[in-house]
Write a protein that holds these residues in place. Structure first.
Motif, PDB file in Angstrom:
ATOM      1  N   UNK A 119       0.832  -1.203   0.000  1.00 38.52           N
ATOM      2  CA  UNK A 119       0.000   0.000   0.000  1.00 38.52           C
ATOM      3  C   UNK A 119       0.866   1.252   0.000  1.00 38.52           C
ATOM      4  N   UNK A 120       1.933   1.244   0.798  1.00 37.59           N
ATOM      5  CA  UNK A 120       2.830   2.405   0.851  1.00 37.59           C
ATOM      6  C   UNK A 120       3.546   2.596  -0.487  1.00 37.59           C
ATOM      7  N   UNK A 121       3.927   1.481  -1.132  1.00 38.08           N
ATOM      8  CA  UNK A 121       4.563   1.561  -2.442  1.00 38.08           C
ATOM      9  C   UNK A 121       3.623   2.172  -3.469  1.00 38.08           C
ATOM     10  N   UNK A 122       2.355   1.728  -3.479  1.00 40.82           N
ATOM     11  CA  UNK A 122       1.375   2.297  -4.393  1.00 40.82           C
ATOM     12  C   UNK A 122       1.195   3.789  -4.122  1.00 40.82           C
ATOM     13  N   UNK A 123       1.139   4.156  -2.846  1.00 40.52           N
ATOM     14  CA  UNK A 123       0.929   5.557  -2.496  1.00 40.52           C
ATOM     15  C   UNK A 123       2.104   6.418  -2.958  1.00 40.52           C
ATOM     16  N   UNK A 124       3.311   5.962  -2.681  1.00 34.93           N
ATOM     17  CA  UNK A 124       4.492   6.728  -3.117  1.00 34.93           C
ATOM     18  C   UNK A 124       4.554   6.815  -4.636  1.00 34.93           C
ATOM     19  N   UNK A 125       4.185   5.718  -5.305  1.00 39.83           N
ATOM     20  CA  UNK A 125       4.199   5.723  -6.770  1.00 39.83           C
ATOM     21  C   UNK A 125       3.177   6.714  -7.322  1.00 39.83           C
ATOM     22  N   UNK A 126       1.993   6.736  -6.733  1.00 39.09           N
ATOM     23  CA  UNK A 126       0.962   7.679  -7.180  1.00 39.09           C
ATOM     24  C   UNK A 126       1.406   9.121  -6.976  1.00 39.09           C
ATOM     25  N   UNK A 127       2.050   9.397  -5.843  1.00 40.65           N
ATOM     26  CA  UNK A 127       2.553  10.749  -5.578  1.00 40.65           C
ATOM     27  C   UNK A 127       3.577  11.147  -6.636  1.00 40.65           C
ATOM     28  N   UNK A 128       4.510  10.233  -6.944  1.00 43.90           N
ATOM     29  CA  UNK A 128       5.539  10.531  -7.946  1.00 43.90           C
ATOM     30  C   UNK A 128       4.923  10.741  -9.325  1.00 43.90           C
ATOM     31  N   UNK A 129       3.930   9.925  -9.660  1.00 41.34           N
ATOM     32  CA  UNK A 129       3.286  10.051 -10.974  1.00 41.34           C
ATOM     33  C   UNK A 129       2.546  11.372 -11.092  1.00 41.34           C
ATOM     34  N   UNK A 130       1.806  11.746 -10.054  1.00 39.09           N
ATOM     35  CA  UNK A 130       1.063  13.003 -10.108  1.00 39.09           C
ATOM     36  C   UNK A 130       2.003  14.199 -10.157  1.00 39.09           C
ATOM     37  N   UNK A 131       3.123  14.118  -9.457  1.00 41.65           N
ATOM     38  CA  UNK A 131       4.138  15.175  -9.565  1.00 41.65           C
ATOM     39  C   UNK A 131       4.643  15.275 -10.999  1.00 41.65           C
ATOM     40  N   UNK A 132       4.873  14.113 -11.624  1.00 37.14           N
ATOM     41  CA  UNK A 132       5.413  14.072 -12.989  1.00 37.14           C
ATOM     42  C   UNK A 132       4.453  14.724 -13.989  1.00 37.14           C
ATOM     43  N   UNK A 133       3.146  14.479 -13.836  1.00 36.97           N
ATOM     44  CA  UNK A 133       2.181  15.015 -14.791  1.00 36.97           C
ATOM     45  C   UNK A 133       1.653  16.388 -14.381  1.00 36.97           C
ATOM     46  N   UNK A 134       2.185  16.925 -13.278  1.00 35.58           N
ATOM     47  CA  UNK A 134       1.802  18.275 -12.862  1.00 35.58           C
ATOM     48  C   UNK A 134       0.459  18.362 -12.168  1.00 35.58           C
ATOM     49  N   UNK A 135       0.056  17.286 -11.484  1.00 35.21           N
ATOM     50  CA  UNK A 135      -1.205  17.309 -10.747  1.00 35.21           C
ATOM     51  C   UNK A 135      -0.928  17.232  -9.245  1.00 35.21           C
ATOM     52  N   UNK A 136      -1.830  17.791  -8.468  1.00 34.79           N
ATOM     53  CA  UNK A 136      -1.666  17.892  -7.021  1.00 34.79           C
ATOM     54  C   UNK A 136      -1.766  16.508  -6.364  1.00 34.79           C
ATOM     55  N   UNK A 137      -0.722  16.076  -5.619  1.00 31.47           N
ATOM     56  CA  UNK A 137      -0.787  14.781  -4.938  1.00 31.47           C
ATOM     57  C   UNK A 137      -1.113  14.900  -3.439  1.00 31.47           C
TER      58      UNK A 137
END
Length: 278
Positions: free
Chosen positions: A245-263
């Motif tokens: 779950x923590x891995x998914x959460x960190x991955x989602x944060x990194x992805x949203x940062x990459x595409x310029x969306x608020x994480x």
């Protein structure tokens, strides 16, 4: 048919994974094979079933010289070439390497040789070469590939590391995501067979969407309608596999940062802990 390109090889290290082994047409016109000793050169020629063992000076009659050596042994190879007293003007050298580019052959460029690098592209069809380097070297490598009936993809000079980064992302970043997805599906009660089938279908659809529409095909987890479901999914997963779950959460944060969306709506991930057991 065009006249065969005078082709030579200077080699060191293992040859088993070389494109020259996988695609014999690349060495159908091979002449001199040079190594640190005649015995080793003979071994390479036998492995390739092409060329003949030779001294470095015989490479002077070649229009294109292939350089096959691991990075740690390349300095010794270059010293052998520099000390060969060959006139390198109007000759091309191509380094066969997945990562190093033409800059690794800079000492030969200083001797007026044209330098480049070559590697194999991922391909289900007949071999495709990825080439880069000086314009003159690229022309000669294209001629070499044409004679071997292989196609070429040309990179911008000094951009091979960017090409490598793209493949690294697919080879190194994607598999752990798929492994995590499989763990989550299995934890839901699906059989391994059903999980694999479902995951394969989702990945296939994602690839088709990416090819057809690029980023527009991506379903953002940050849309207001999706956020409650995503948070609920992470919470449910945290109860059975907090590391995943923590891995998914960190991955989602990194992805949203990459595409310029608020994480920020995802909150802060928990501290790092030990990986999930297999």
């Amino acid at each position: 048919m065009s006249k065969p390109l005078p082709l030579g090889l200077i080699a060191s290290g293992r040859m088993t994974e070389s494109p020259l082994i996988r695609y014999p047409s690349l060495v159908s016109d091979l002449g001199p094979v040079v190594a640190s000793s005649r015995r080793l050169a003979s071994r390479y020629a036998n492995a390739l079933r092409a060329g003949h063992p030779a001294d470095a000076k015989e490479l002077g009659g070649c229009r294109l010289v292939l350089v096959q050596a691991p990075a740690c042994e390349l300095p010794a190879i270059l010293s052998m070439l520099v000390e060969s007293q060959i006139s390198w003007k109007s000759k091309a050298l191509a380094l066969i390497d997945d990562d190093l580019d033409a800059e690794a052959l800079q000492p030969m460029r200083a001797l007026r040789a044209a330098v480049g690098s070559v590697t194999l592209a991922p391909s289900r069809e007949r071999g495709v070469l990825v080439i880069e380097g000086d314009a003159a070297a690229v022309r000669v490598m294209n001629q070499w590939a044409a004679q071997a009936r292989m196609s070429c993809i040309e990179l911008k000079p000094q951009c091979k590391a960017l090409y490598g980064a793209g493949l690294m992302a697919a080879n190194s970043l994607l598999p752990p995501v798929l492994d995590g997805a499989m763990r989550s599906l299995r934890a839901s009660g699906l059989s391994q067979l059903d999980s694999r089938r479902m995951l394969s279908l989702v990945v296939e659809m994602a690839i088709r969407g990416q090819r057809a529409h690029g980023r527009k095909a991506w379903l953002s987890p940050a849309s207001m309608s999706r956020r409650p479901a995503v948070l609920n999914q992470l919470a449910a997963l945290a109860e059975v596999d907090p590391v995943l779950a923590a891995y998914f959460q960190r991955s989602l944060i990194a992805i949203l940062d990459y595409v310029g969306q608020d994480p920020d709506w995802l909150g802060d991930p928990p501290p790092q802990s030990q990986p999930s057991p297999d």
